[in-house]
Each structure stands twice: as C-alpha cells, then as structure tokens.
Design a protein around this motif. Sequence first.
Motif, PDB file in Angstrom:
ATOM      1  N   THR A   1       0.759  -1.403   0.067  1.00  0.00           N
ATOM      2  CA  THR A   1      -0.007   0.122  -0.221  1.00  0.00           C
ATOM      3  C   THR A   1       0.798   1.309   0.085  1.00  0.00           C
ATOM      4  OG1 THR A   1      -1.792   1.069   1.071  1.00  0.00           O
ATOM      5  CG2 THR A   1       0.066   0.123   2.567  1.00  0.00           C
ATOM      6  N   ASP A   2       0.362   2.529  -0.319  1.00  0.00           N
ATOM      7  CA  ASP A   2       1.024   3.724  -0.642  1.00  0.00           C
ATOM      8  C   ASP A   2       0.586   4.409   0.784  1.00  0.00           C
ATOM      9  OD1 ASP A   2       2.197   3.333  -2.979  1.00  0.00           O
ATOM     10  OD2 ASP A   2       0.435   3.340  -3.896  1.00  0.00           O
ATOM     11  N   GLY A   3      -0.563   4.082   1.264  1.00  0.00           N
ATOM     12  CA  GLY A   3      -1.163   5.052   2.478  1.00  0.00           C
ATOM     13  C   GLY A   3      -2.192   4.013   3.389  1.00  0.00           C
ATOM     14  N   VAL A   4      -2.069   4.194   4.563  1.00  0.00           N
ATOM     15  CA  VAL A   4      -2.630   3.375   5.480  1.00  0.00           C
ATOM     16  C   VAL A   4      -3.763   4.327   6.452  1.00  0.00           C
ATOM     17  CG1 VAL A   4      -2.449   1.844   7.419  1.00  0.00           C
ATOM     18  CG2 VAL A   4      -1.057   1.705   5.571  1.00  0.00           C
ATOM     19  N   VAL A   5      -5.066   3.959   6.452  1.00  0.00           N
ATOM     20  CA  VAL A   5      -5.850   4.580   7.675  1.00  0.00           C
ATOM     21  C   VAL A   5      -6.046   3.534   8.597  1.00  0.00           C
ATOM     22  CG1 VAL A   5      -8.140   5.586   8.075  1.00  0.00           C
ATOM     23  CG2 VAL A   5      -7.047   5.786   5.783  1.00  0.00           C
ATOM     24  N   ILE A   6      -5.535   3.870   9.761  1.00  0.00           N
ATOM     25  CA  ILE A   6      -5.596   2.869  11.151  1.00  0.00           C
ATOM     26  C   ILE A   6      -7.051   3.092  11.725  1.00  0.00           C
ATOM     27  CG2 ILE A   6      -4.933   2.131  13.234  1.00  0.00           C
ATOM     28  CD1 ILE A   6      -2.041   2.736  12.123  1.00  0.00           C
ATOM     29  N   ALA A   7      -8.053   2.357  11.578  1.00  0.00           N
ATOM     30  CA  ALA A   7      -9.357   2.122  11.977  1.00  0.00           C
ATOM     31  C   ALA A   7      -9.649   1.331  12.907  1.00  0.00           C
ATOM     32  CB  ALA A   7     -10.405   2.877  11.160  1.00  0.00           C
TER      33      ALA A   7
END
Length: 397
Positions: free
Chosen positions: A100-106
């Motif tokens: 991945t190029d970006g991660v949203v931790i939720a």
Amino acid sequence: MRTVTVVGASLSGLYAARELRAQGFDGRLVIVGDEPHHPYDRPPLSKDFLTGRADETQLALIDVEESAELDAEWLLGARARGLDARGRTVLLDDGRTVSTDGVVIATGASARRLPGDGLLGVHTLRTLDDARALRAEISRGPRRVVVIGGGFIGAETASSCAGLGHDVTVVEAAPLPLVPQLGPEMAAVCAALHRRGGVGLVTGIGVAALRGSGTVTGVELSDGRVLLADVVIVGIGATPNTGWLAGSTLALHDGVLCDDGCVTALPQVVAVGDVARVGGARAEHWTSATEQPRVAVHNLLAGRTVESARSLPYFWSDQYGARIQFAGRRHETDTVRLAEGALDDGAPAEGGFLALYERDGRTTAVLSIDRPRPFMKARRELARGENPVEPAGAGAS
C-alpha cells in the motif's frame, strides 16, 4: 497514491473510505476487517438491538449500492497482525500481505475483561456478536443481572435489561458513575436515573471475583458481599487495538499517537476513531469517529498535516427513557448550574433540564437531559466560540 488500505471495517473506517472517494482518490481501496461483518452501527447494540426493537438489517451502515460505488476490496474476517517499519505493507494473520501507499488505522478498541469472565453467562458488549449472545441470554425469561461498570455502556445495558423486566444491579467502583465525564454534581443526577428505573446501584466498591463453576452464579465484591447473578455484563471500558502495531515505527500510548490532524510519525499513515490519540487525547465517541476521517484523509492525500481535527467533543446516551447530551471540555475546577428546568428529589424533573459548566465567566461545556433544542443551540454557540447565555426567565427551582 495508487493504493490506500483502511485497517478496520468500523464506523470510522467506513467514513474514511467514503472520504477517500469524495476527496478524489480513484486508486485501489482495500478495507480490512477482523469481524466477518460489513460496518454496522454500534450505539443501538446496547439499546434497540438488545431489546428487540431493531434487527441486524437496521444496524447496517452500508448497502449493496454504496458498496459498489466505493469500489473497494473488502477483506473481512481477516485480522491485521503487523505493519512494516515504513508503513507500506499490512500483514494479515492468514499470511496474506497488502502492499500500500497509504494506511488509515481504524481498528477501534476492545472491551476490557475481568479474570474469570470465561464463565457461561458472563458477557461484554462491544461487537455485534457480543450483542447477539447477550440478547439470546436475556430472552430466556426473567434473570438476575449484574452490570459491572456504570459508564455509558453499562448504564444503557442496565436500562435495557430493566425495561425487559429483569432484576438489575449496577456495580461501580467509583463513588458515582460518570464522574470523570460529568463531574460529581451532575453524575449524582444521572445516578438517580438508575433508582428511578428500578435498578440497584452499588458504588464505591470493586469486584473481587466472579463466582461459579462453568456458569456464573454471583459477583463477589471486595467487601465480601456476594450478589447473586444469572447474567453478568462487564462494562469496565475498552482498550485500543494497537497490539498488531508492535514492532512498527509508530508511537503507541493508550492508542496510536497522532498530531492534531490525525497524522502519525509516518505521513503516509493516519489514525481515526477509538484507536487514535489525536493531539494528546483519545475520544471513544460516535462523533469523533465520523468527524476525524475527513481531516485525516485530507492530510493523508496531501502528504502532510494541512488541517487539524479539533472539533468540539460531543456525546449522547439514552437511559431509562431519558436522552442525555453533553458537549464541550469540562475541567475539574468548573462550576455547574441549571440554566433551564429543575430537579425533583435529585433526579431530573419532568421536562428535563439544561446545565452549563462555567469557568472564569465563560461556558466550557453544556449538559442536557430531555432538552434537545436548547442543548443544540448551546452546542452551536460553544462550537463557534461564543458564550451560551441563560434564557430570560430561566433558572433552577
């Protein structure tokens, strides 16, 4: 960015996915969720779902049409177990990896547990599966229910069980439930709602052990008393789900440490919702979970923090037929006064009330019970930095 991965098929994760598309991201979108379910609404679990007034279809936060519009890859029932040091690869417990190029931790938070809560009849209430199990248990006829913890989840669950005809007792280790959120004066008012609802309230004492062999039979208090119980509900707070990030370069301390814009030490990694410690604070509320994603995604796509997520804290709770609403930032030194309505023997009088928290002549927070319109007006004024004014002719009586 060509790929963004949202880790957590939660409310905040769904809102982040929506924001990614709304803000122009047209690349590969992957949503990883450890539960097998698509995102669902959690607040009704302790209320309408538990009492049978709502079914699972009414909890769903996304339908087939919107899912198609999101054009996301859903990896459900797959638990994240790691994030590489550069934040470019998400590792799953089934051996798969997501580049991945970006991660949203939720990834949210998990209910805290007590030693011995493996006994049959002992429940937590955090997930849909938790709610299913508890609803099945309390549908078997009148039960003796002990709720450990008088916070919002505990109070709402106690209210629901009492409404179904069960014999309910709430045990709270603090002198009063909800003191950290509301302060002692207003916490005492909310405690009176338990009495009005026919629920026993035991405060200022902890739990020593759960009694039973295979199936729970009672709750032993730290003073030696034993409360007989057929069902025990443990509502003693939640722990942010950060274990899977051990070994990454992210700073962890009661959540994922972020700046005011939900951005971690890695600009390509942001965090939102219950797991995020934004600007030094972690807020486990529906409003934070829905408002933070817009800012977090904006900053993620920008590659740096260009906007802050510092909205006015707000939460609500439904207990014993009363709607409790709170907004603002209360401090221990604040004073509180009734601006509308009155109390009746320490409980809200008919029609509820509006209370203002004040410091140095300024209003810092507002609380209401069953006064939604005045509350929303005061909340808007607080959000604009204005000072809510007591309505003409109003006051405590």
